[in-house]
Design a protein around this motif. Structure first.
Motif, PDB file in Angstrom:
ATOM      1  N   LEU A  43       0.834  -1.210  -0.173  1.00 25.65           N
ATOM      2  CA  LEU A  43      -0.251   0.206  -0.137  1.00 25.65           C
ATOM      3  C   LEU A  43       1.155   0.878   0.173  1.00 25.65           C
ATOM      4  O   LEU A  43       1.901   0.978   1.122  1.00 25.65           O
ATOM      5  N   VAL A  44       0.758   2.447  -0.970  1.00 30.93           N
ATOM      6  CA  VAL A  44       1.323   3.602  -1.056  1.00 30.93           C
ATOM      7  C   VAL A  44       1.257   4.525  -0.508  1.00 30.93           C
ATOM      8  O   VAL A  44      -0.621   4.508  -1.798  1.00 30.93           O
ATOM      9  N   ILE A 109      -2.494   1.851  -4.821  1.00 32.54           N
ATOM     10  CA  ILE A 109      -1.986   3.293  -4.657  1.00 32.54           C
ATOM     11  C   ILE A 109      -2.987   4.252  -4.213  1.00 32.54           C
ATOM     12  O   ILE A 109      -4.374   4.105  -4.959  1.00 32.54           O
ATOM     13  N   THR A 110      -2.781   4.962  -3.308  1.00 34.88           N
ATOM     14  CA  THR A 110      -4.432   6.104  -2.459  1.00 34.88           C
ATOM     15  C   THR A 110      -4.116   7.661  -3.327  1.00 34.88           C
ATOM     16  O   THR A 110      -2.936   7.747  -2.805  1.00 34.88           O
ATOM     17  N   GLY A 111      -4.478   8.174  -3.994  1.00 32.75           N
ATOM     18  CA  GLY A 111      -4.887  10.118  -3.731  1.00 32.75           C
ATOM     19  C   GLY A 111      -4.351  10.355  -5.017  1.00 32.75           C
ATOM     20  O   GLY A 111      -3.161   9.122  -5.202  1.00 32.75           O
ATOM     21  N   ASP A 134      -8.726   6.821  -6.377  1.00 28.53           N
ATOM     22  CA  ASP A 134      -8.915   7.796  -7.143  1.00 28.53           C
ATOM     23  C   ASP A 134      -7.693   8.289  -8.404  1.00 28.53           C
ATOM     24  O   ASP A 134      -7.330   9.958  -8.389  1.00 28.53           O
ATOM     25  N   GLY A 135      -7.739   7.630  -9.360  1.00 32.17           N
ATOM     26  CA  GLY A 135      -6.740   8.244 -10.265  1.00 32.17           C
ATOM     27  C   GLY A 135      -7.479   9.158 -11.322  1.00 32.17           C
ATOM     28  O   GLY A 135      -8.474   8.814 -11.309  1.00 32.17           O
ATOM     29  N   VAL A 294     -10.243  -1.765  -2.622  1.00 29.85           N
ATOM     30  CA  VAL A 294      -9.503  -1.859  -1.888  1.00 29.85           C
ATOM     31  C   VAL A 294      -9.402  -3.853  -1.554  1.00 29.85           C
ATOM     32  O   VAL A 294      -8.514  -4.460  -2.334  1.00 29.85           O
ATOM     33  N   GLU A 295     -10.104  -3.766  -1.180  1.00 29.22           N
ATOM     34  CA  GLU A 295     -10.835  -5.443  -1.133  1.00 29.22           C
ATOM     35  C   GLU A 295     -10.934  -6.234  -2.305  1.00 29.22           C
ATOM     36  O   GLU A 295     -10.278  -7.356  -2.762  1.00 29.22           O
TER      37      GLU A 295
END
Length: 370
Positions: A43-44, A109-111, A134-135, A294-295
């Motif tokens: 997780l980044v 990747i989050t954000g 949220d890309g 994510v899951e």
């Protein structure tokens, strides 16, 4: 790039209130496993890490649930899954390259701030699978991108706040919105909120402010203090950890006997606003099920069903919504907003967003006071 230790994460004891209250969603069925999955994940996050009590914390919850772990009991941390923080924009590309060299089965990747970097890195590592939350404008075959119809959930919390103000007898209530970085993803929170308010109070005054930061609660607190003292009734914040500043100000003002509210985001932030037994300064929260996204991404790798491309998750998918934890919410208000939610799902009520109608979105923004 900073890799978080198990001790750091365990000590944080992130309080995840009611995150699973509505987890039996048809879209997300089959997310749980009878045995621990064998795939590996990284997780980044941006500089906030998983301790933001909001967006990243929700993503972390999704990772933990997939592996059968929980906050404070990360049994498989460091073996099956790990966390890295990318907190320097000039190093996003090199950090993501280094992570890709580790060859986890899935890099999460989050954000949106990491979008450009992942677009480039995914081309350099075509065999590496990436899950982006949220890309924007991502079409690489090895990138699975999940977006959320945040404007729909924001519409509901805006409507709820407006109707609650009427029930409480507030005269000419004003409302505030605090965003992080000003971009389409966050603007959709704002315009959804404005539409929900004005569906009830067409002439309501709405203020807007952007912190240009995700991790400085003091910025939101300072603006919230000014607004509350000017008579703003409710402030909705979509700015990562900055939202904690808004909530803190709402707590301070409610302790002083002022009838003001904060509105949480991403998770049910009721607990963050507690100031007495059963009392919270958080009226409601716009729930965004980053954990479930994510899951489901992890499950697609586990089952061999991983596929690149973008998908918008909406009310219809039960991926966004609003919390009703606060007992001070009027039951009739909740009932009506739930009815409106059903109208949005059925298509009877339309909520404008930047990706649906940019011109209409911009016209809404012009009515908001900066």
């Amino acid at each position: 790039m900073e890799t978080m230790s198990k001790k750091q994460i365990s000590l944080s004891k992130i309080i995840l209130f009611f995150l699973s209250a509505t987890c039996c969603f048809s879209f997300f069925s089959g997310c749980h496993n009878d045995k621990t999955p064998s795939i590996t994940a990284k997780l980044v996050t941006d500089g906030l890490g998983v301790n933001d009590k909001s967006y990243n914390a929700s993503a972390w919850e999704g990772v933990l649930r997939f592996y059968g772990d929980s906050v404070g009991e990360e049994e498989h941390f460091g073996t099956l899954y790990d966390v890295a923080i990318c907190n320097e924009s000039g190093k996003y590309f090199s950090d993501l390259r280094a992570i890709s060299e580790e060859k986890p089965d899935l890099v999460i990747i989050t954000g949106f701030v990491l979008t450009d970097a992942i677009r480039s890195v995914s081309l350099v590592y075509p065999e590496q699978k990436f899950l982006m939350i949220d890309g924007s404008n991502l079409s690489n075959e090895n990138v699975q991108n999940y977006l959320f119809a945040s404007e729909e959930g924001s519409y509901l919390v805006g409507m709820l706040a407006a109707e609650q103000s009427i029930k409480e007898g507030v005269q000419n209530p004003a409302f505030g919105f605090i965003g992080g970085m000003e971009n389409d993803a966050i603007i959709d929170f704002e315009i959804g909120y404005v539409q929900g308010i004005r569906a009830v109070l067409p002439d309501a005054e709405v203020f807007s402010f952007y912190t240009d930061d995700w991790s400085r609660p003091a910025l939101a607190a300072a603006k919230a203090k000014v607004w509350y003292e000017k008579g703003v009734y409710a402030i909705y914040t979509a700015a990562g950890m900055c939202g904690n500043g808004t909530i803190a100000e709402a707590v301070s003002h409610r302790k002083a006997g002022k009838n003001v509210w904060a509105i949480g985001v991403d998770q049910d932030q009721f607990g963050e606003g507690i100031y007495g037994v059963g009392k919270s300064a958080v009226l409601t929260s716009m729930i965004k099920r980053v954990d479930n996204a994510v899951e489901i991404g992890l499950n697609s790798v586990r089952t061999g069903a991983f596929k690149g491309g973008s998908r918008i998750l909406s009310l219809k998918d039960k991926a966004v919504g609003f919390s009703t934890t606060n007992t001070e919410l009027d039951p009739e208000v909740i009932k009506h907003v739930q009815a409106v939610q059903a109208e949005i799902i059925s298509g009877k009520r339309n909520v404008i967003s930047t990706y649906k109608d940019r011109a209409a979105a911009e016209s809404i923004l012009q009515t908001v006071k900066k």
